[in-house]
Enzyme design. Structure first.
Site, PDB file in Angstrom:
ATOM      1  N   ARG A  83      -4.107  -1.139   1.564  1.00 49.96           N
ATOM      2  CA  ARG A  83      -3.407  -0.971   2.828  1.00 49.96           C
ATOM      3  C   ARG A  83      -3.396  -2.239   3.674  1.00 49.96           C
ATOM      4  O   ARG A  83      -4.363  -2.998   3.674  1.00 49.96           O
ATOM      5  CB  ARG A  83      -4.043   0.175   3.633  1.00 49.96           C
ATOM      6  CG  ARG A  83      -3.848   1.520   2.956  1.00 49.96           C
ATOM      7  CD  ARG A  83      -4.733   2.611   3.543  1.00 49.96           C
ATOM      8  NE  ARG A  83      -4.481   3.871   2.859  1.00 49.96           N
ATOM      9  CZ  ARG A  83      -5.084   4.264   1.736  1.00 49.96           C
ATOM     10  NH1 ARG A  83      -6.008   3.485   1.176  1.00 49.96           N
ATOM     11  NH2 ARG A  83      -4.777   5.417   1.179  1.00 49.96           N
ATOM     12  N   HIS A 108       0.063  -0.314  -0.939  1.00 56.67           N
ATOM     13  CA  HIS A 108       0.437  -0.763  -2.290  1.00 56.67           C
ATOM     14  C   HIS A 108       1.809  -1.445  -2.343  1.00 56.67           C
ATOM     15  O   HIS A 108       2.597  -1.222  -3.253  1.00 56.67           O
ATOM     16  CB  HIS A 108       0.389   0.413  -3.259  1.00 56.67           C
ATOM     17  CG  HIS A 108      -0.987   0.957  -3.502  1.00 56.67           C
ATOM     18  ND1 HIS A 108      -2.114   0.163  -3.493  1.00 56.67           N
ATOM     19  CD2 HIS A 108      -1.408   2.225  -3.754  1.00 56.67           C
ATOM     20  CE1 HIS A 108      -3.181   0.924  -3.739  1.00 56.67           C
ATOM     21  NE2 HIS A 108      -2.787   2.162  -3.893  1.00 56.67           N
ATOM     22  N   HIS A 182      -3.704   0.690 -11.299  1.00 54.94           N
ATOM     23  CA  HIS A 182      -4.037   1.924 -10.591  1.00 54.94           C
ATOM     24  C   HIS A 182      -4.132   3.102 -11.565  1.00 54.94           C
ATOM     25  O   HIS A 182      -3.600   4.179 -11.308  1.00 54.94           O
ATOM     26  CB  HIS A 182      -2.984   2.204  -9.511  1.00 54.94           C
ATOM     27  CG  HIS A 182      -3.449   3.101  -8.404  1.00 54.94           C
ATOM     28  ND1 HIS A 182      -3.757   4.429  -8.602  1.00 54.94           N
ATOM     29  CD2 HIS A 182      -3.642   2.862  -7.075  1.00 54.94           C
ATOM     30  CE1 HIS A 182      -4.104   4.978  -7.442  1.00 54.94           C
ATOM     31  NE2 HIS A 182      -4.059   4.033  -6.505  1.00 54.94           N
ATOM     32  N   ASP A 253     -12.478   7.435  -1.300  1.00 58.22           N
ATOM     33  CA  ASP A 253     -11.284   6.590  -1.270  1.00 58.22           C
ATOM     34  C   ASP A 253     -11.660   5.373  -0.444  1.00 58.22           C
ATOM     35  O   ASP A 253     -11.137   5.143   0.643  1.00 58.22           O
ATOM     36  CB  ASP A 253     -10.081   7.322  -0.690  1.00 58.22           C
ATOM     37  CG  ASP A 253      -8.767   6.545  -0.864  1.00 58.22           C
ATOM     38  OD1 ASP A 253      -8.775   5.521  -1.595  1.00 58.22           O
ATOM     39  OD2 ASP A 253      -7.741   6.950  -0.288  1.00 58.22           O
ATOM     40  N   GLU A 319     -10.119   0.660  -8.879  1.00 56.05           N
ATOM     41  CA  GLU A 319      -9.092  -0.347  -8.606  1.00 56.05           C
ATOM     42  C   GLU A 319      -9.742  -1.665  -8.182  1.00 56.05           C
ATOM     43  O   GLU A 319     -10.185  -1.810  -7.049  1.00 56.05           O
ATOM     44  CB  GLU A 319      -8.147   0.152  -7.509  1.00 56.05           C
ATOM     45  CG  GLU A 319      -7.568   1.537  -7.753  1.00 56.05           C
ATOM     46  CD  GLU A 319      -7.026   2.150  -6.470  1.00 56.05           C
ATOM     47  OE1 GLU A 319      -6.304   1.450  -5.736  1.00 56.05           O
ATOM     48  OE2 GLU A 319      -7.338   3.331  -6.199  1.00 56.05           O
TER      49      GLU A 319
END
Length: 359
Positions: A83, A108, A182, A253, A319
């Site tokens: 982000r 992304h 991803h 996350d 990631e």
């Protein structure tokens, strides 16, 4: 040992009608299938300790399905992975506005990022390694980012069954770049990953606000928190923890700050293991961070390539990347790329349970 092979077949049209190809690499008893759409890692077949081969990444049935899924399944995302706060970055005194696609922020690379493009492929074999190199040109102003950017990712599968992703990028104007794969991993091949164990070689992580933007201030130490994965931990025990950061995201996350400074070369970022260690995967990278995402958004509405519904926590993403919102955080490792230099990074997915096999 069998020689490495590269094969390809048509995969069908992209959402815009372009032809999409599937390239299949085989080496070391492992196979990887890569799409030219989004540079997607479509499948990764890995034997377990009993020799049974299953794909350990979630694949979808068509390019259209990948486009509609919205989860960036298997794609190489960019120009900037993760982000950028408020869709705004300032570089050399100029502010650039980017399209917003995630709770008022840019995620992304924006809604038409690299995951939506058809890449150009070259392939070959070298010794016991099979590889496919995918290249993409991103024009100046693409999704609001400055500078024309030429990027490539080379997927290579070697005799040990290691899959590597090597990225390069060059630009004609100062810009920012942060490329990552991803993929959604499930080492059991189906079900959820709550029984998997995960270890992340990181002493700190980046707490986030309600829109998943890192809070201001120094990274938080993991000690004494559900984010302490410095030894293997069962994922199901951690994603249900009574912790505000975990509850706010519905699981993990978050970006972990890896041990060792950027530029030290490859070091291990994470170790993921299926129940009973039937399959084990280590992630090694040159990147400073790894975003751990436990597929908190899945609700069974989406089906994988075999028609199975994908439920919450059906997979985990690891990631490897620069930190979220780094273009606006001078204290973070820089993601700025300037003309005359080449951005390079490398991530490897290793399967140590395969060591010592024959054939």
């Amino acid at each position: 040992m069998p020689r490495p092979t590269v094969q390809h077949r048509p995969f069908g049209p992209s959402p815009s009608g372009e032809d999409v190809e599937l390239w299949r690499l085989e080496s070391g008893g492992v196979y990887a299938e890569i799409l030219t759409y989004g540079a997607v890692l479509h499948s990764l077949g890995v034997p377990d300790t009993a020799g049974g081969i299953r794909s350990v990444v979630v694949g979808l049935p068509s390019a259209d399905a990948y486009a509609k899924a919205g989860g960036y399944f298997g794609a190489v995302v960019g120009r900037y992975a993760n982000r950028i706060a408020d869709g705004r970055l300032t570089l050399d005194g100029t502010t650039y506005e980017l399209p917003l696609n995630d709770r008022g922020h840019t995620l992304h690379g924006g809604p038409e990022g690299f995951h939506t493009k058809v890449w150009e492929a070259q392939t070959g074999t070298d010794g016991n390694t099979a590889w496919v190199r995918l290249a993409l040109h991103s024009p100046d102003g693409d999704m609001g980012f400055p500078g024309a950017l030429d990027v490539s990712v080379t997927y290579a599968l070697d005799a040990a069954g290691t899959l590597s992703c090597a990225y390069t990028a060059v630009t004609d104007r100062p810009t920012v770049v942060n490329l990552c794969n991803h993929s959604y991993f499930n080492l059991a091949g189906d079900g959820d990953v709550l029984g998997h164990t995960l270890q992340v070689d990181a002493p700190a992580y980046l707490p986030v606000d309600t829109a998943s933007i890192p809070l201001r201030g120094a990274p938080a130490g993991v000690a004494g928190t559900p984010f302490d994965l410095t030894s293997p931990q069962v994922l199901g025990d951690r994603v249900g923890a009574a912790d505000d950061q975990v509850r706010g995201a519905g699981g993990f996350d978050h970006c972990w700050v890896l041990a060792g400074a950027q530029g030290d070369g490859l070091r291990r970022a994470a170790r993921l293991a299926a129940p009973r260690d039937a399959r084990v995967m280590e992630v090694w990278t040159t990147e400073p961070g790894v975003q751990v995402f436990t597929a908190n958004h899945l609700d069974g509405a989406l089906e994988d390539v075999q028609g199975r519904p994908l439920e919450r926590h059906a997979a985990v993403c690891l990631e490897t990347q620069h930190f979220p919102d780094a273009p606006n955080r001078p204290e973070y490792p820089s993601a700025v790329l300037r003309p005359g230099t080449t951005a390079r990074s490398r991530t490897e997915f290793r399967f140590p349970h395969l060591r010592g096999r024959t054939g």
